[in-house]
Design a protein around this motif. Structure first.
Motif, PDB file in Angstrom:
ATOM      1  N   GLY A  53      -6.253   2.373  -6.668  1.00 58.57           N
ATOM      2  CA  GLY A  53      -6.647   3.287  -6.486  1.00 58.57           C
ATOM      3  C   GLY A  53      -8.050   3.687  -6.002  1.00 58.57           C
ATOM      4  O   GLY A  53      -8.911   3.373  -5.793  1.00 58.57           O
ATOM      5  N   SER A  54      -7.677   4.252  -4.369  1.00 61.86           N
ATOM      6  CA  SER A  54      -8.612   4.665  -2.881  1.00 61.86           C
ATOM      7  C   SER A  54      -8.602   6.576  -3.194  1.00 61.86           C
ATOM      8  O   SER A  54      -7.396   7.130  -3.340  1.00 61.86           O
ATOM      9  N   SER A  86      -5.747   9.293  -3.667  1.00 67.06           N
ATOM     10  CA  SER A  86      -4.302   9.334  -2.333  1.00 67.06           C
ATOM     11  C   SER A  86      -3.760   8.635  -1.715  1.00 67.06           C
ATOM     12  O   SER A  86      -2.992   8.674  -1.163  1.00 67.06           O
ATOM     13  N   VAL A  87      -4.074   7.086  -2.194  1.00 64.09           N
ATOM     14  CA  VAL A  87      -4.066   5.582  -1.728  1.00 64.09           C
ATOM     15  C   VAL A  87      -3.756   4.692  -3.084  1.00 64.09           C
ATOM     16  O   VAL A  87      -4.280   4.450  -3.480  1.00 64.09           O
ATOM     17  N   VAL A 101       1.375  -1.407  -0.028  1.00 61.55           N
ATOM     18  CA  VAL A 101      -0.267   0.197  -0.056  1.00 61.55           C
ATOM     19  C   VAL A 101       1.123   1.475   0.090  1.00 61.55           C
ATOM     20  O   VAL A 101       1.829   0.954   0.803  1.00 61.55           O
ATOM     21  N   TYR A 102       0.570   2.298  -0.924  1.00 63.96           N
ATOM     22  CA  TYR A 102       1.398   3.139  -1.182  1.00 63.96           C
ATOM     23  C   TYR A 102       0.746   4.366  -1.047  1.00 63.96           C
ATOM     24  O   TYR A 102      -0.672   4.701  -1.492  1.00 63.96           O
ATOM     25  N   HIS A 103       0.496   4.984   1.077  1.00 63.27           N
ATOM     26  CA  HIS A 103       0.436   6.568   0.705  1.00 63.27           C
ATOM     27  C   HIS A 103       0.313   7.408  -0.265  1.00 63.27           C
ATOM     28  O   HIS A 103       1.638   7.975   0.023  1.00 63.27           O
ATOM     29  N   ALA A 155      -1.870  13.878  -1.178  1.00 58.03           N
ATOM     30  CA  ALA A 155      -2.663  14.389  -2.770  1.00 58.03           C
ATOM     31  C   ALA A 155      -3.577  13.753  -3.287  1.00 58.03           C
ATOM     32  O   ALA A 155      -2.960  12.076  -3.215  1.00 58.03           O
ATOM     33  N   SER A 156      -4.145  14.163  -3.829  1.00 60.27           N
ATOM     34  CA  SER A 156      -5.031  13.502  -4.679  1.00 60.27           C
ATOM     35  C   SER A 156      -4.218  13.478  -6.371  1.00 60.27           C
ATOM     36  O   SER A 156      -4.208  14.519  -6.396  1.00 60.27           O
ATOM     37  N   GLN A 157      -4.065  12.835  -6.858  1.00 65.59           N
ATOM     38  CA  GLN A 157      -3.407  12.594  -8.121  1.00 65.59           C
ATOM     39  C   GLN A 157      -3.421  11.495  -9.606  1.00 65.59           C
ATOM     40  O   GLN A 157      -4.200  10.397  -9.246  1.00 65.59           O
TER      41      GLN A 157
END
Ligand code: ZN
Length: 577
Positions: A509-510, A548-549, A475-477, A482-484
């Motif tokens: 993605g979340s 963002s995640v 999992v990568y925050h 930020a939302s990308q």
């Protein structure tokens, strides 16, 4: 251990500067760019451990003195005067399976002799390693496990406690390795040092009542008295101030050990014994149990200190946007410069360019050259006579970390340019790599195979999931939540074991911090053809959304029958251009 001449010899023998640079790089990977002395010493010790594992040799039976064939053990011999001088009261006799010649294997105890022979079994390993620790100024103990193993403990002022180090296994801070990993039935584990003798058994077990039932040499009371008496003798000549420090440390350790039984077992994967031949380990019953599938929890979240990777990818993008012949010329110039820098002591890296080095000067003064210097944490200044001086801009550890990334990628891109197939670099060349996130995974091989190792920009390191062959999650925050839009990602295969390459996975993605997930990309039956192979995966336009995640769910590796593990050298996520 405490002979100053011997210690000096040991320090002269060890590649200290190399350990220091590697320690600085390891610290920089954790974002510690200005480490304290205590942090430096702690990370240095881990480098010493890894180096020792590769430089010392394991010996079951020595090879034949006469023909170098295999031998087998036939009995014990008489020690010679020289054997005794180096503490070898036990001398094994081995017979050659080919020519019958008898080869002696004196079990030396003298660390001076072991520095020279650099071989043996766990006794010799731990003995010599403990000596190196002492010679380098660490507070070290030799730890004797009465069920037949030996290792080392060092006091880490950084952690404020004693740390377990097993040189045979290159194991660091995994005290439950023996009971949980190897399935050992421990009884007495006793540490011996210049300033005392310590019963440290409780550090190595979570089954104290069982262990006590096996401690039948003397009563517990007597054992405690003997240890205290030996310690008192060892300390009889110390000054009151020295005693104060030791006694404070004793109290701290006693508290830690009495609380150890209540502390939870680590989630780390503890392997069976690695040192010694398979047969030898099987006889000893130390192969360990196969990893058991259970409810998976996550390892701690780790920061990706990878700003340098983004900068270097940008510099690569700029360079490759030029004509091929220009790009090739600049790559060659860069390679020369990076090699020149790499050869120097990492704390004072610099390069001087004469006014006559026109092509070099022009390149480094261009926008592309400036991007490279910034990427490797260096800066340039005029030397006043038409030339240029390149010096460190960033802290030495941070620059050393980036230098490895730059060098590995310059070599990779040079090869790719020559092959005229740049398709696997298409996202990298756009230069919009995601950096600075927080990452965690279902499993990590400690100490070096952490999830963040896949984001450090080094091909040579990897994320290794010990139980990930049939399922693993990472999992990568994103930095600052930020939302990308994620347009794609690269996965790079690791140094060895193709069977551990991922085969099937999906990227999700979340946008609500990980409560709900939406599919970004799904792959199955993907094969990596080479080691260190970068493969690029594009997220379809209609699947993209601001998240963002990110979550990578690996369903299977290439050969689940051959391995329990999953590994990747690198993971790169890319943003919308
Ligand atoms: Zn022989």
């Amino acid at each position: 251990y405490h002979d100053p001449a011997m210690q000096g010899l040991a320090r002269a023998l060890l590649p200290v500067e190399e350990f220091e640079e590697k320690a600085a790089i390891a610290l920089a990977k954790e974002g510690k760019f200005q480490p304290t002395k205590e942090e430096e010493n702690h990370f240095f010790l881990i480098q010493l451990l890894h180096w020792f594992k590769t430089s010392f040799k394991w010996v079951n039976s020595p090879s034949c003195d006469f023909c170098a064939s295999n031998t087998h053990h036939i009995g014990m011999g008489e020690p010679s005067a020289e054997d005794l001088q180096f503490g070898a009261s036990r001398v094994e006799i081995h017979s050659c399976e080919l020519c019958g010649t008898v080869t002696r294997f004196p079990r030396y105890n003298s660390p001076a002799k072991l520095m020279e022979t650099q071989c043996g079994r766990c006794g010799e390993w731990a003995n010599c390693f403990t000596f190196y620790c002492v010679a380098l100024g660490y507070n070290a103990r030799l730890v004797l496990d009465f069920t037949d193993h030996v290792w080392t403990e060092c006091y880490s002022p950084y952690l404020g406690r004693w740390v377990h180090l097993d040189p045979c296994e290159a194991s660091y801070d995994t005290p439950l390795l023996y009971e949980k990993g190897w399935g050992k039935k421990l009884n007495y584990v006793i540490a011996v040092a210049k300033d005392g003798v310590y019963d440290v058994t409780k550090r190595y077990t979570r089954k104290w009542p069982e262990v006590v039932s096996r401690r039948n040499l003397v009563s517990e009371e007597t054992a405690e008295e003997v240890v205290a008496l030996l310690t008192a003798i060892q300390r009889s000549k110390l000054e009151p101030e020295e005693l104060d420090i030791l006694e404070q440390r004793d109290r701290q350790e006693a508290e830690e050990l009495s609380g150890a039984q209540a502390s939870p077992e680590t989630d780390q994967h503890l392997p069976g014994r690695q040192s010694g031949s398979k047969e030898w380990r099987e006889v000893r019953g130390e192969m360990g149990v196969q990893h058991i599938e259970s409810d998976r929890s996550f390892c701690p979240a780790r920061l990706c200190a990878d700003e340098h990777v983004g900068k270097i990818y940008q510099a690569i993008g700029l360079l490759c946007s030029q004509e091929r012949s220009t790009a090739e010329k600049e790559l060659a110039l860069l390679h020369d410069l990076l090699i020149k820098l790499k050869r120097q002591p990492f704390r004072a890296r610099s390069a001087k360019l004469e006014s006559t080095d026109e092509t070099q000067l022009n390149f480094l003064q261009s926008k592309g050259g400036a991007a490279w210097l910034d990427g490797i944490g260096m800066k340039q200044a005029s030397d006043g006579s038409g030339g240029m001086q390149v010096t460190l801009k960033e802290p030495p550890g941070k620059a050393a970390l980036a230098l490895v990334t730059a060098l590995e990628n310059v070599e990779k891109v040079t090869k790719k340019l020559a092959s005229q197939d740049m398709s696997s670099l298409q996202l990298m060349l756009q230069g919009r790599r995601l950096c600075g996130g927080l990452v965690y995974a279902t499993g990590e091989q400690m100490p070096s195979g952490t999830a963040s190792a896949a984001f450090d920009g080094h091909y040579s390191t990897k994320w290794e999931e010990p139980g990930g062959a049939k399922g693993a999650t990472l999992v990568y925050h994103l930095h600052g939540n930020a939302s990308q839009h994620i347009v794609g990602y690269d996965l790079t295969s690791a140094n060895d074991c193709p069977e551990r390459d991922p085969l099937d996975w999906m990227l999700e993605g979340s946008c609500d911090g990980g409560k709900t997930w939406q599919l970004l990309d799904k792959r199955s039956g993907e094969l990596f053809q080479e080691r260190y192979e970068r493969r690029c995966f594009i997220v379809a336009k209609e699947s993209q959304f601001p998240c963002s995640v990110l979550r990578l769910q690996f369903a299977a590796v290439r050969e689940t029958v051959k391995t329990s593990r999953l590994q990747l050298s690198s993971i790169d996520f890319y943003l919308h251009n």
